[in-house]
Design an enzyme around this catalytic site. Structure first.
Site, PDB file in Angstrom:
ATOM      1  N   LYS A 194       0.859  -1.184  -0.031  1.00 52.68           N
ATOM      2  CA  LYS A 194       0.172  -0.153  -0.034  1.00 52.68           C
ATOM      3  C   LYS A 194       0.660   1.384  -0.139  1.00 52.68           C
ATOM      4  CE  LYS A 194      -3.644   2.480   2.370  1.00 52.68           C
ATOM      5  NZ  LYS A 194      -4.688   2.409   3.648  1.00 52.68           N
ATOM      6  N   LYS A 247      -2.060  -1.480  -3.832  1.00 54.56           N
ATOM      7  CA  LYS A 247      -3.029  -0.528  -3.683  1.00 54.56           C
ATOM      8  C   LYS A 247      -2.283   1.007  -3.913  1.00 54.56           C
ATOM      9  CE  LYS A 247      -6.166   1.960  -0.679  1.00 54.56           C
ATOM     10  NZ  LYS A 247      -6.639   1.888   0.775  1.00 54.56           N
ATOM     11  N   SER A 273     -10.179   5.608  -4.700  1.00 49.82           N
ATOM     12  CA  SER A 273     -11.244   6.869  -4.853  1.00 49.82           C
ATOM     13  C   SER A 273     -10.445   7.688  -6.037  1.00 49.82           C
ATOM     14  CB  SER A 273     -11.244   7.309  -3.660  1.00 49.82           C
ATOM     15  OG  SER A 273     -10.157   7.739  -2.980  1.00 49.82           O
TER      16      SER A 273
HETATM   17  C1  PBG Z   1      -7.003   3.867   5.477  1.00 51.81           C
HETATM   18  C2  PBG Z   1      -7.724   3.310   4.140  1.00 51.81           C
HETATM   19  C3  PBG Z   1      -7.408   4.096   2.859  1.00 51.81           C
HETATM   20  C4  PBG Z   1      -8.097   3.547   1.891  1.00 51.81           C
HETATM   21  C5  PBG Z   1      -8.475   2.406   2.273  1.00 51.81           C
HETATM   22  N1  PBG Z   1      -8.356   2.223   3.689  1.00 51.81           N
HETATM   23  C6  PBG Z   1      -6.738   5.603   2.859  1.00 51.81           C
HETATM   24  C7  PBG Z   1      -5.582   5.879   3.505  1.00 51.81           C
HETATM   25  O1  PBG Z   1      -4.770   5.144   3.775  1.00 51.81           O
HETATM   26  O2  PBG Z   1      -5.310   7.242   3.910  1.00 51.81           O
HETATM   27  C8  PBG Z   1      -8.228   4.216   0.417  1.00 51.81           C
HETATM   28  C9  PBG Z   1      -9.366   3.829  -0.489  1.00 51.81           C
HETATM   29  C10 PBG Z   1      -9.496   4.870  -1.612  1.00 51.81           C
HETATM   30  O3  PBG Z   1      -8.847   5.824  -1.673  1.00 51.81           O
HETATM   31  O4  PBG Z   1     -10.387   4.336  -2.153  1.00 51.81           O
HETATM   32  N2  PBG Z   1      -6.916   2.788   6.414  1.00 51.81           N
END
Ligand code: PBG
Length: 323
Positions: A194, A247, A273
Site C-alpha cells: 500500500k 494499492k 477513490s
Molecule cells: C485507510 C484506508 C485508505 C483507503 C482504504 N483504507 C486511505 C488511507 O490510507 O489514507 C483508501 C481507499 C481509496 O482511496 O479508495 N486505512
C-alpha cells in the site's frame, strides 16, 4: 507478409475468440460506506454516485447490487468526530454501527462475501492508521488494537478481514489472535503493498479521516519502490495472508504483475477513490467517454495480473455486463 495480425481483429466474433483477458462481475469487490442513523443517503462530492448509507438503506443498496450480480462487498465506516479517540476504542465496541452493519448484511444475505477494513484511522482522533505517541506512529502498540478490531469483526460475521494499516507484523499477529478465538475460517486479505499515494484524497473526504498532523509516509510505501513490495509480500505470505493486495492499482500495474508472477496466492488490487474521481471528472467535462474509459481501466488491472479488483466502478460494470 505471411503474418498479418490484423486478420485476428477483422470481426467482433474473431476479436472475442482471441480475447486474452476476460473480466467478469465476480472479479470485483464493491466498496460501501456506512454511517450511523436512519434513512441516510449522503453524497460525497468528490465521488459521484457513491454515498454514505445508514444501515436500513445500506441493506437495500446491497440487495440492488446483488440483483445486478455483485456478490462481494467491502465496508468502511464514517465515524462521528466525538466517537474518535487515541486508541480507536469505538472500533471494537460490540454494538457499534459498523459491526451491526456487518451482522445485518450477513444475516440478510448469507451467501455474499463481506470484507472489512482494519486500521485505526476512521476511529482515531489523530487520523492515523496506527497509535500515535509524541507525534510518532508506534507499531507494536498498534497491533493489539488491530487485533481487538479484527476479533470484533469476526464475531459480527465478517468473511474477510482487510488490514489496511501497513504496520509491521500485523498479519501474523491478527492470524494468531483470530485462531486463538476460534476464527480459523476467517480470511485475511492483506493490503500488502500500500503506497503513500495522492489518490486516496476522495476516500478521506468520504470518511473525514485525513491525518490531523503529518502524513502516512513512515508506514505506507514510497511510490518509487517495487523490491520493497516483494519484501512485504514475502512477509504477508509467511504470516498467513490468504490474499495479497496492491494499492492503488493504475499507477502500480507493474507491482501487480510482479506479485502475480512471484506468488501463488490470489492477488487483489484496489482501484482507489482518486482513480474513480479522475475518470468522472474528465467525463463530466465531456473529455472522456465514461463507459469506455472506466472499462478499459479495470480491464488493464486484470490484464496486469489481478485476480480480484476492489472498485467503485463495480456497480456500473455490473449494469453493463452483469446478469
Ligand atoms: C485507510 C484506508 C485508505 C483507503 C482504504 N483504507 C486511505 C488511507 O490510507 O489514507 C483508501 C481507499 C481509496 O482511496 O479508495 N486505512
Amino acid at each position: 507478409m505471411n503474418q498479418r495480425p490484423r486478420r485476428n481483429r477483422k470481426s467482433i466474433s474473431i476479436r472475442r475468440m482471441v480475447q486474452e483477458t476476460n473480466l467478469t462481475i465476480s472479479d470485483f469487490i464493491y466498496p460501501l460506506f456506512v454511517v450511523s442513523g436512519n434513512k441516510i443517503k449522503q453524497e460525497i462530492s468528490s465521488m459521484p454516485n457513491v454515498y454514505r448509507w445508514s444501515i436500513d438503506l445500506l441493506l437495500k443498496e446491497v440487495e440492488e447490487c446483488i440483483n445486478l450480480g455483485i456478490e462481494n462487498f467491502v465496508l468502511f465506516p464514517a465515524v462521528e468526530e466525538n466517537l474518535k479517540d487515541k486508541i480507536a476504542s469505538y472500533s471494537y465496541q460490540s454494538d457499534n454501527f459498523y459491526l451491526t452493519a456487518i451482522s445485518r448484511i450477513k444475516t440478510n444475505f448469507p451467501h455474499v462475501s463481506l470484507m472489512s477494513d482494519v486500521a485505526m484511522d476512521p476511529y482515531s482522533s489523530d487520523g492515523h492508521d496506527g497509535f500515535v505517541e509524541n507525534g510518532e506512529i508506534i507499531n507494536d502498540k498498534t497491533l493489539p488494537i488491530l487485533s481487538k478490531m479484527s476479533i470484533a469483526q469476526a464475531q459480527a460475521g465478517i468473511d474477510i478481514i482487510g488490514p489496511s494499516d501497513m504496520m509491521d507484523g500485523r498479519v501474523g499477529y491478527i492470524r494468531k489472535e483470530l485462531d486463538n478465538e476460534g476464527f480459523q475460517n476467517t480470511s485475511i486479505m492483506s493490503y500488502t503493498a500500500k503506497y503513500a499515494s495522492a489518490f486516496y484524497g476522495p476516500f478521506r473526504d468520504a470518511l473525514d479521516s485525513a491525518p490531523k498532523h503529518g502524513d502516512k509516509k513512515t508506514y505506507q510505501m514510497n511510490p518509487a519502490n517495487i523490491k520493497e513490495a516483494m519484501i512485504e509480500a514475502e512477509l504477508d505470505a509467511f504470516e498467513g495472508a490468504d490474499f495479497l493486495m496492491v494499492k492503488p492499482a493504475l499507477c502500480y500495474l507493474d507491482v501487480i504483475h510482479q506479485l502475480k508472477n512471484n506468488f501463488d496466492l490470489p492477488i487483489s488490487a484496489y482501484n482507489v477513490s482518486g482513480e474513480y474521481a479522475m475518470i468522472h471528472a474528465a467525463a463530466n467535462n465531456g473529455w472522456l467517454d465514461y463507459n469506455a474509459a472506466f472499462q478499459e481501466s479495470v480491464l488493464s488491472i486484470k490484464r496486469a495480473g489481478a485476480d480480484v479488483i476492489l472498485s467503485y466502478f463495480a456497480k456500473d460494470f455490473a449494469k453493463l455486463n452483469g446478469k
